[in-house]
Design a protein around this motif. Sequence first.
Motif, mmCIF file in Angstrom:
data_model
loop_
_atom_site.group_PDB
_atom_site.id
_atom_site.type_symbol
_atom_site.label_atom_id
_atom_site.label_comp_id
_atom_site.label_asym_id
_atom_site.label_seq_id
_atom_site.Cartn_x
_atom_site.Cartn_y
_atom_site.Cartn_z
ATOM 1 N N TRP A 95 0.831 -1.206 0.000
ATOM 2 C CA TRP A 95 0.000 0.000 0.000
ATOM 3 C C TRP A 95 0.869 1.261 0.000
ATOM 4 C CZ3 TRP A 95 -0.891 4.396 2.811
ATOM 5 C CH2 TRP A 95 -2.073 5.090 2.513
ATOM 6 N N TYR A 99 0.945 4.291 -2.618
ATOM 7 C CA TYR A 99 0.624 5.627 -2.125
ATOM 8 C C TYR A 99 1.725 6.626 -2.540
ATOM 9 C CZ TYR A 99 -0.007 9.481 1.176
ATOM 10 O OH TYR A 99 -0.153 10.726 1.723
ATOM 11 N N ARG A 110 -6.426 12.425 0.465
ATOM 12 C CA ARG A 110 -7.419 11.372 0.345
ATOM 13 C C ARG A 110 -7.395 10.731 -1.051
ATOM 14 N NH1 ARG A 110 -13.375 13.046 0.909
ATOM 15 N NH2 ARG A 110 -12.434 14.462 2.409
ATOM 16 N N ARG A 113 -4.599 8.216 -1.245
ATOM 17 C CA ARG A 113 -4.938 7.016 -0.467
ATOM 18 C C ARG A 113 -5.968 6.164 -1.205
ATOM 19 N NH1 ARG A 113 -4.370 10.617 3.907
ATOM 20 N NH2 ARG A 113 -6.601 11.029 4.010
ATOM 21 N N ASP A 117 -5.610 2.241 -2.538
ATOM 22 C CA ASP A 117 -6.617 1.208 -2.207
ATOM 23 C C ASP A 117 -7.156 0.558 -3.484
ATOM 24 O OD1 ASP A 117 -6.444 1.736 0.491
ATOM 25 O OD2 ASP A 117 -8.164 3.114 0.518
#
Length: 322
Positions: A95, A99, A110, A113, A117
């Motif tokens: 992750w 990122y 956001r 992120r 995801d």
Amino acid sequence: MTPAIRIENLAKNFGSTAAIRGVSLEVPAGRVLGLLGPNGAGKTTLVRMVATLIRPDSGRILVHGHDVVREAARVRPLIGLTGQYASVDEDISGWENLYLIARLFNLRGRKARARADEMLERFSLTEAGKRPVGGYSGGMRRRLDLAASLTGDPRVLVLDEPTTGLDPHSRNSLWAEVNRLAGQGTTVLLTTQYMEEAEALADALVVIDSGRVIASGSTAELRARLGGQMLRIQPEEPGDLARIYQALLTAGHTEATVMADEGRLHLPLTGGGSQLTAVVRTLGEADIPLASLDTHIPSLDEVFLKLTGPAAREPVAARSAA
Ligand SMILES: Nc1ncnc2c1ncn2[C@@H]1O[C@H](COP(=O)(O)OP(=O)(O)OP(=O)(O)O)[C@@H](O)[C@H]1O
Ligand SMILES: [Mg+2]
């Protein structure tokens, strides 16, 4: 229309090794080009130049009209590269890798992120996403690598041997992902040593060997270079090979070859179905017992071996020795 990738008379040396010597090719926007070649052919060298990682010695590469040397900063955002060797950071999680890349592509907070995801989800890595990459299997690393190269939503995806070392299941899901991207208009330049992979993914193929283009075209065109369909005739008694050969010759089928080690005759079927009927009639009249009779279409692997194998190399060796 401007091609997605245009390569003109490209050359690259490493010391005394001429890795690429005079390659020209084009990939139209939205198409998938398969770049094939044996070990050391120059595939990685070529894609690294396309991806602005190393500079050509001469010739040039344009990506959507931008020169990879003079306009490298404009080319980089257009390209996603999945290298032959994993390029993700092992010490941080999957992750975190994604990122950081999203941040490099100017996504903030956001949005970055959410992108990380989303990419984990797309490559079935959500569960593993929290763990350090150092503990991933080879297949998981490859998938994370591909996810990383797609995080910036590139117009041109460059894949260097993307499925080497993958199990058939992971390979199929990677193929499906590449086909899905191609269907959405992403241009793909893909290197591989597997004809099957080239056939599954590529619209067109370029075969390179020793830094030169030795063949190009569709898979069907490359197959045709081996002469297309072949009739194979195997007598019950190998001693009858010569008799069959003679009977075929007398009936005008002059292209037959005796393959003594196989115990068979090969006859290229250039005359289609009527030739096949005539051959069967000739064999019937000769009344020689047969063990088998079949037609064979050369596989792409046979094409590849013929193009890049020792026989194909001989003239080159002779020339350099002279
Ligand atoms: N950084 C380098 N320094 C010296 N020689 C290099 C370097 N990179 C590549 N070469 C040489 O250039 C030639 C082409 O190598 P390249 O890695 O492009 O082949 P490849 O087609 O990708 O092979 P493989 O299928 O094994 O990945 C080889 O002879 C290789 O040894
Ligand atoms: Mg390589």
